[in-house]
Design an enzyme around this catalytic site. Structure first.
Site, PDB file in Angstrom:
ATOM      1  N   ASP A 228       0.852  -1.177   0.000  1.00  0.00           N
ATOM      2  CA  ASP A 228       0.000   0.000   0.000  1.00  0.00           C
ATOM      3  C   ASP A 228       0.896   1.238   0.000  1.00  0.00           C
ATOM      4  OD1 ASP A 228      -1.889   1.955   0.446  1.00  0.00           O
ATOM      5  OD2 ASP A 228      -2.919   0.865   2.054  1.00  0.00           O
ATOM      6  N   LEU A 229       0.917   1.937  -1.085  1.00  0.00           N
ATOM      7  CA  LEU A 229       1.802   3.091  -1.183  1.00  0.00           C
ATOM      8  C   LEU A 229       1.305   4.236  -0.313  1.00  0.00           C
ATOM      9  CD1 LEU A 229       2.193   2.816  -5.037  1.00  0.00           C
ATOM     10  CD2 LEU A 229       4.009   2.424  -3.356  1.00  0.00           C
TER      11      LEU A 229
ATOM     12  N   TYR B 179      -0.953   9.729  -4.605  1.00  0.00           N
ATOM     13  CA  TYR B 179      -0.963  10.880  -5.522  1.00  0.00           C
ATOM     14  C   TYR B 179       0.015  11.967  -5.066  1.00  0.00           C
ATOM     15  CZ  TYR B 179      -5.393   9.145  -7.616  1.00  0.00           C
ATOM     16  OH  TYR B 179      -6.372   8.416  -8.238  1.00  0.00           O
TER      17      TYR B 179
ATOM     18  N   ARG C 225      -0.694  16.282   6.864  1.00  0.00           N
ATOM     19  CA  ARG C 225      -1.428  15.498   7.862  1.00  0.00           C
ATOM     20  C   ARG C 225      -1.090  15.943   9.272  1.00  0.00           C
ATOM     21  NH1 ARG C 225      -2.141   9.419   5.208  1.00  0.00           N
ATOM     22  NH2 ARG C 225      -2.428  10.274   3.107  1.00  0.00           N
TER      23      ARG C 225
ATOM     24  N   ASP D 190      -3.059   2.215  -5.977  1.00  0.00           N
ATOM     25  CA  ASP D 190      -1.952   2.263  -5.020  1.00  0.00           C
ATOM     26  C   ASP D 190      -1.797   1.019  -4.154  1.00  0.00           C
ATOM     27  OD1 ASP D 190      -4.223   2.649  -3.514  1.00  0.00           O
ATOM     28  OD2 ASP D 190      -3.271   4.066  -2.159  1.00  0.00           O
ATOM     29  N   GLU D 191      -2.517  -0.023  -4.462  1.00  0.00           N
ATOM     30  CA  GLU D 191      -2.380  -1.242  -3.669  1.00  0.00           C
ATOM     31  C   GLU D 191      -2.169  -2.456  -4.572  1.00  0.00           C
ATOM     32  OE1 GLU D 191      -5.503  -1.831  -0.827  1.00  0.00           O
ATOM     33  OE2 GLU D 191      -5.642   0.311  -0.373  1.00  0.00           O
TER      34      GLU D 191
END
Length: 701
Positions: A51-52, A56, A88, A143-144
């Site tokens: 999982d990146l 984006y 975040r 992305d996974e």
DNA sequence: CCGGGGGTAT
DNA sequence: ATACCCC
């Protein structure tokens, strides 16, 4: 025998299933005679989930490294779909509205992310990279990726001297006990090393960081991969499965339980995962039907026997736009033209020919009860489809627009008022031209030494016996963009290296093969120092003749310009301004720093740096190498190929690339070709020409 | 429950 | 063609 291996919740379903699912067998289990008397090991699978991190945002930060230092949000319409970790920290979250995000973080820098082109390309580079190690890769979104490494692990284990201590790489879920000795689970331990190496490869070659989960099925691998968030990995041991499941805050957190399902479960009084675990199956069967009820219950228990299904090339390509309001036919027409233009171009690059066109709309409704899309579809007249593949893009668009408008009018009475909020255009039923039906022999035999060995394929289901061999040829590149990823990959390790003996020392693999040879050829605007620290992929792009060509104003020969492999390349615009270059350097350094986080939970000197070489087993030294690379079929003479008209080249490339992994076996669709014959070709040829890739064709003279 | 994709099941 | 699922 060996009950030792299964201690828990892992179902009998999986056990039973192992009779059916050949992939679940360990390779050691030979195909016995007609009857199965070889006791199948429970054959627990080993599954990886990748999982990146904020995908984006990472892509945008690679394109413009200055963005690494600021809070960055990716904006689609009025939503921040994702953001980097700087943002975040300031309270920005995924899917936050722009206004909320700016309120939380006034300095937030926004980059528009509605055009997915760059994300899609990078996404396939990741999948391709993983597939080069093992073809059993399934994508989930951009992305996974899931990967079934059962066989790879088994092989490593076989080569591991038993006395060797196996440790885990990365975190172990819920593992507080001071003892590390979890070599009760050697397969998971080995898999944690595989995961670590693959994450390293992704980082070294593509410049991307991400998380990984290591477990015995997809569900668990996915759930556990997120437990340590940015750029770390976690292994789930079977004894901790119920902990993991129990910790989920609600049924919605279970992948596979969507909004609707959760609501129906709630109607039965089920709120938590435990509720579902304990609920009588019969009640569920009434609500959901047999198979579905069992499936849901299993999910709650952490049981999931669904196989990792190689994704292959996409089955549809679509393009859409949403908006506040569209209420005139003229606007609709223009929007459809716009969408079709880009979709047709993408379709052209893909190389396959779509047989079906679909138009989808979303109408505005007061009771803003979202979605509810309507669609109409229609076969695409063959001549139009051909224009797409042959490159008459404008023609194709012009002919498709009326078709689209017809479909539009089937849904919308343009005499009355209407209010749309979305339009989507989609190509599906994508067909690979060439071999199977029509002129198969015609073009293909051109290159085939032994004429016509390939029959239509029928393909054969993938049985246990063929499974292993299939690995080698199966993972071909499927789309133009995917192919391109390999074109510039100087196959770092010999392509067909037998899996067993990768003994060639680290094979020219990594060791600074930033090669000196390359740096002489650097484009004038690139600082060699900077170049060295760039991700491999970007280095390759910079060295690619395509990029060099692009530096010199006008384009060259038409044949080159037309080639999708080339025209597709817009090598990093980021190097057009020199400012970015410096920042790239800083950024790369930072990246390195951030990388050394992963370590065993409680083992050894904490915080082992990524740099230090750990002791460890033999297994660790075995280079993890791609099992093949996929450029041309081995029987293709490059010289001949290069003489062909560009659209014939394209057709061939398309054909080669569209081959789907055998596993997929789409029940009703066009059968995938049996790769067995091809495999031999590939293998044989692989030895003689390791440089069998496209690079040379584009070499600047 | 947005956004721009993508998938399978019915 | 829609419904559901995933990101």
């Amino acid at each position: 025998m060996d009950n030792s291996d299964d201690e828990m919740e892992e179902d009998e379903t999986e056990w039973k299933n192992s009779f059916v699912d050949s992939a679940a067998f360990s390779p050691a289990a030979p195909v016995s005679g007609p009857s199965i008397n070889v006791t199948p090991r429970p054959a627990r699978r080993v599954i990886l989930h990748f999982d990146l991190d904020c995908f984006y945002a990472q892509v945008e930060m690679i394109r413009n490294p200055a963005l690494r230092l600021v809070p960055l949000g990716i904006q689609q319409k009025y939503i921040v779909v994702t953001c980097n970790y700087v943002a975040r920290e300031r309270g920005v979250t995924k899917l936050m509205s722009i206004t909320d995000a700016k309120e939380k973080c006034p300095e937030l820098v926004l980059v528009k992310g509605e055009d997915l082109t760059h994300y899609r390309e990078m996404s396939y580079k990741v999948t391709d990279l993983l597939m080069s190690y093992c073809p059993l890769v399934e994508r989930l979104g951009f992305d996974e990726n899931f990967m079934d490494v059962t066989e790879m692990v088994e092989r490593r284990l076989d080569q591991t001297v038993e006395s060797d201590r196996i440790s885990f790489k990365g975190h172990i879920y819920n593992h507080f006990s001071a003892d590390v000795k979890a070599s009760d689970h050697p397969r998971l331990a080995v898999a944690s090393h595989v995961a670590s190496e693959l994450r390293e490869a992704i980082h070294n070659k593509l410049g991307l960081t991400g998380c990984a989960g290591i477990a015995t099925n997809k569900l668990l691998a996915k759930l556990v991969s997120g437990t340590f968030k940015p750029n770390q990995q976690t292994t789930l041991l079977p004894e901790n499965v119920s902990d993991l499941m129990g910790c989920l805050s609600g049924l919605r957190k279970v992948p596979g339980v969507g909004h609707q399902t959760a609501k129906r479960l709630q109607a039965l009084g089920l709120i938590s995962v435990k509720d579902l675990q304990l609920h009588p199956l019969n009640d569920l069967i009434r609500e959901f039907g047999g198979p579905n009820a069992q499936r849901l219950k299993n999910l709650a228990l952490g049981v999931d026997d669904s196989p990792v299904t190689p994704t292959g090339a996409p089955q549809s390509l679509s393009d859409e736009d949403s908006f506040k309001k569209m209420s005139s036919t003229k606007e609709v027409l223009e929007k459809i033209q716009e969408l079709l233009s880009s979709l047709v171009e993408r379709m052209h690059k893909d190389g396959r020919q779509p047989q079906t066109f679909r138009l989808t709309i979303r109408r505005y409704t007061v009771t803003n009860k979202w979605f509810s899309r309507e669609s109409r579809q229609h076969p695409i007249p063959s001549p139009i489809g051909q224009k797409i593949t042959s490159g008459s893009i404008e023609d194709a668009v012009v002919q498709l627009v009326p078709l689209a408008m017809k479909l539009f009018h089937k849904m919308v009475d343009s005499g009355a008022a209407f209010h749309l909020t979305l339009i989507n255009v989609c190509f599906s039923n994508l067909q690979t031209r060439g071999a199977a039906v029509s002129g198969k022999g015609a073009i293909t035999s051109f290159f085939t030494q032994s004429t016509s060995p390939r029959k239509t394929q029928d393909d054969s289901s993938q049985s246990a016996e063929s499974h292993y061999l299939d690995h080698h040829q199966v993972g071909t590149c499927n789309t133009m963009t995917r192919h391109r990823a390999h074109v510039f990959t100087k196959s770092s390790s010999s392509s067909e290296a037998t899996l067993q003996e990768g003994n060639q020392k680290a094979s020219g693999c990594n060791p600074d093969e930033t090669d000196n040879t390359a740096s002489d050829r650097l484009p004038p605007n690139v600082d060699p120092e900077v170049f060295k620290i760039l991700p491999e992929e970007i280095q390759k792009e910079l060295l690619s003749p395509a990029y060099l060509n692009s530096l010199s104003s006008t384009l060259t020969s038409p044949s080159v310009a037309e080639d999708p492999l080339i025209s597709n390349i817009k090598a990093s615009q980021m190097f057009t301004d020199s400012q970015n270059i410096k920042e790239t350097k800083e950024v790369a350094e930072k990246l390195d720093a951030s990388d050394r986080a992963t370590t065993v939970n409680h083992q050894g000197p904490a915080g082992t740096s990524g740099v230090q070489r750990e002791s460890i087993t033999k297994e660790e030294k075995l280079p993890l190498h791609p099992s093949f690379d996929c450029e041309f079929p081995g029987n293709v003479d490059p010289g001949v190929f290069s003489e062909l008209p560009s659209d014939v080249q394209r057709e061939l490339m398309s054909e080669w690339k569209q081959q789907k992994p055998v596993l997929k076996t789409p029940s009703s669709r066009k059968p995938g070709r049996s790769l067995t014959a091809k495999d031999k070709d590939r293998k044989a040829a692989g030895k003689s020409s390791q440089t069998n890739n496209l690079f040379k064709y584009f070499k600047p003279s």
